[in-house]
Scaffold this motif. Structure first.
Motif, short mmCIF file in Angstrom:
data_model
loop_
_atom_site.label_atom_id
_atom_site.label_comp_id
_atom_site.label_asym_id
_atom_site.label_seq_id
_atom_site.Cartn_x
_atom_site.Cartn_y
_atom_site.Cartn_z
N ASN A 84 0.81 -1.24 0.00
CA ASN A 84 0.00 0.00 0.00
C ASN A 84 0.84 1.28 0.00
O ASN A 84 0.67 2.16 0.83
CB ASN A 84 -1.01 0.02 1.16
N PHE A 85 1.75 1.38 -0.96
CA PHE A 85 2.53 2.60 -1.15
C PHE A 85 1.98 3.36 -2.35
O PHE A 85 1.10 2.87 -3.06
CB PHE A 85 4.02 2.27 -1.37
N VAL A 86 2.47 4.57 -2.58
CA VAL A 86 2.01 5.34 -3.73
C VAL A 86 3.15 5.52 -4.74
O VAL A 86 4.32 5.53 -4.39
CB VAL A 86 1.47 6.74 -3.34
N ASN A 87 2.74 5.63 -5.98
CA ASN A 87 3.64 6.04 -7.06
C ASN A 87 2.86 7.01 -7.95
O ASN A 87 1.74 7.39 -7.62
CB ASN A 87 4.17 4.83 -7.84
N GLU A 88 3.45 7.41 -9.04
CA GLU A 88 2.81 8.39 -9.92
C GLU A 88 1.45 7.92 -10.41
O GLU A 88 0.49 8.70 -10.48
CB GLU A 88 3.73 8.67 -11.11
N ASP A 89 1.35 6.65 -10.74
CA ASP A 89 0.09 6.12 -11.28
C ASP A 89 -1.01 6.12 -10.22
O ASP A 89 -2.16 6.48 -10.51
CB ASP A 89 0.30 4.70 -11.81
N ILE A 90 -0.67 5.70 -9.01
CA ILE A 90 -1.66 5.67 -7.95
C ILE A 90 -2.07 7.08 -7.54
O ILE A 90 -3.25 7.36 -7.29
CB ILE A 90 -1.15 4.85 -6.76
N LEU A 91 -1.09 7.99 -7.50
CA LEU A 91 -1.42 9.38 -7.18
C LEU A 91 -2.36 9.97 -8.24
O LEU A 91 -3.32 10.66 -7.91
CB LEU A 91 -0.15 10.23 -7.10
N GLY A 92 -2.09 9.67 -9.49
CA GLY A 92 -2.98 10.13 -10.55
C GLY A 92 -4.38 9.55 -10.41
O GLY A 92 -5.38 10.24 -10.63
N SER A 93 -4.45 8.28 -10.04
CA SER A 93 -5.75 7.64 -9.82
C SER A 93 -6.50 8.31 -8.68
O SER A 93 -7.72 8.52 -8.75
CB SER A 93 -5.55 6.15 -9.51
N MET A 94 -5.77 8.65 -7.62
CA MET A 94 -6.40 9.33 -6.48
C MET A 94 -6.88 10.72 -6.86
O MET A 94 -7.95 11.16 -6.41
CB MET A 94 -5.41 9.42 -5.32
N GLU A 95 -6.10 11.42 -7.67
CA GLU A 95 -6.51 12.75 -8.11
C GLU A 95 -7.78 12.66 -8.94
O GLU A 95 -8.69 13.49 -8.79
CB GLU A 95 -5.38 13.39 -8.91
N PHE A 96 -7.86 11.65 -9.80
CA PHE A 96 -9.10 11.44 -10.55
C PHE A 96 -10.26 11.17 -9.60
O PHE A 96 -11.35 11.76 -9.73
CB PHE A 96 -8.95 10.26 -11.52
N ALA A 97 -10.03 10.26 -8.64
CA ALA A 97 -11.10 9.84 -7.74
C ALA A 97 -11.66 11.01 -6.93
O ALA A 97 -12.87 11.13 -6.74
CB ALA A 97 -10.59 8.75 -6.80
N CYS A 98 -10.76 11.88 -6.47
CA CYS A 98 -11.19 12.98 -5.59
C CYS A 98 -11.61 14.23 -6.37
O CYS A 98 -12.70 14.77 -6.16
CB CYS A 98 -10.08 13.33 -4.61
N LYS A 99 -10.74 14.68 -7.27
CA LYS A 99 -10.99 15.95 -7.95
C LYS A 99 -12.07 15.84 -9.01
O LYS A 99 -12.89 16.74 -9.18
CB LYS A 99 -9.68 16.45 -8.59
N LEU A 100 -12.09 14.74 -9.74
CA LEU A 100 -13.03 14.60 -10.85
C LEU A 100 -14.26 13.76 -10.51
O LEU A 100 -15.34 14.03 -11.02
CB LEU A 100 -12.32 14.00 -12.07
N ALA A 101 -14.08 12.74 -9.66
CA ALA A 101 -15.21 11.84 -9.37
C ALA A 101 -15.85 12.09 -8.01
O ALA A 101 -16.86 11.48 -7.69
CB ALA A 101 -14.75 10.39 -9.48
N GLY A 102 -15.25 12.96 -7.18
CA GLY A 102 -15.96 13.45 -6.01
C GLY A 102 -15.86 12.70 -4.71
O GLY A 102 -16.66 12.94 -3.80
#
Length: 209
Positions: A84-102
């Motif tokens: 359960n660490f982060v990398n660029e891909d997971i950070l991008g996924s999180m940004e999508f989940a929060c910023k775009l999908a709410g």
């Protein structure tokens, strides 16, 4: 229980989202599943999804976020990688989940007796696993006790679990340091980023808020 809609997602606050996860885990521990029709939720979400939480957890077969938090179709974004660490891909996924999908909360979820953490503690080497475990090594190094090298390995489960907890906190630090998008959302109170540890013996999640 119906799938989340734009309206129910909008009514969620970060604190309510965390409470929903806590209540779901309590149901799981007591074997009391919410009354939901998953096929109905498939239909409900066929034209859109409105999850309330994003969970980053380990690939461990015992730690399925949907199950341990008693959530249905369309309720959470679930990102999984060993350790359960982060990398660029997971950070991008999180940004999508929060910023775009709410989604309103990011939960970084570690667990006891984590195999990836054990591998990092033992400095295991195997193909691509070597580079992956290197991402967990900062947590190993950050735990200073015990100092005796013979106790700093997978044979010491207390050490392993302490490293797993430290890894959760360091992962949150990385999210805030490496994602200005998520850091700003957290600063503005739009989301909350929290940690947690799942106990594979009891099914309980301890939240770090």
């Amino acid at each position: 229980m119906k799938a989340h809609t734009k309206e129910t997602q909008g009514a969620m606050t970060p604190s309510k989202a965390i409470q929903a996860l806590k209540e779901g885990n309590a149901r799981f521990q007591n074997n009391l599943k919410a009354d939901r029709d998953l096929l109905d939720q498939v239909k409900d979400t066929s034209s859109g999804q409105y999850p309330f939480a994003t969970v980053l957890s380990c690939i461990d077969s015992r730690v399925s976020s949907e199950l341990i938090f008693d959530q249905g179709i369309g309720d959470i974004f679930s990102a999984r990688v060993a350790g359960n660490f982060v990398n660029e891909d997971i950070l991008g996924s999180m940004e999508f989940a929060c910023k775009l999908a709410g989604t309103k909360v990011i939960l970084v979820l570690g667990h006891t007796a984590c195999g990836a953490v054990k591998g990092a503690c033992d400095d295991a080497k195997l193909g691509n696993l070597t580079a992956m475990l290197a991402k967990i090594k900062p947590a190993v190094n950050a735990v200073t006790e015990p100092q005796d090298a013979s106790m700093r390995n997978s044979g010491n489960i207390e050490f392993v679990n302490t490293v797993a907890e430290k890894n959760v906190h360091l992962t949150i630090d990385r999210i805030l340091a490496e994602s200005p998008v998520l850091a700003e959302m957290a600063e503005n109170g739009e989301i909350q980023i929290v940690g947690g540890m799942y106990d594979i013996n009891s099914g309980a999640v301890t939240f770090y808020e």
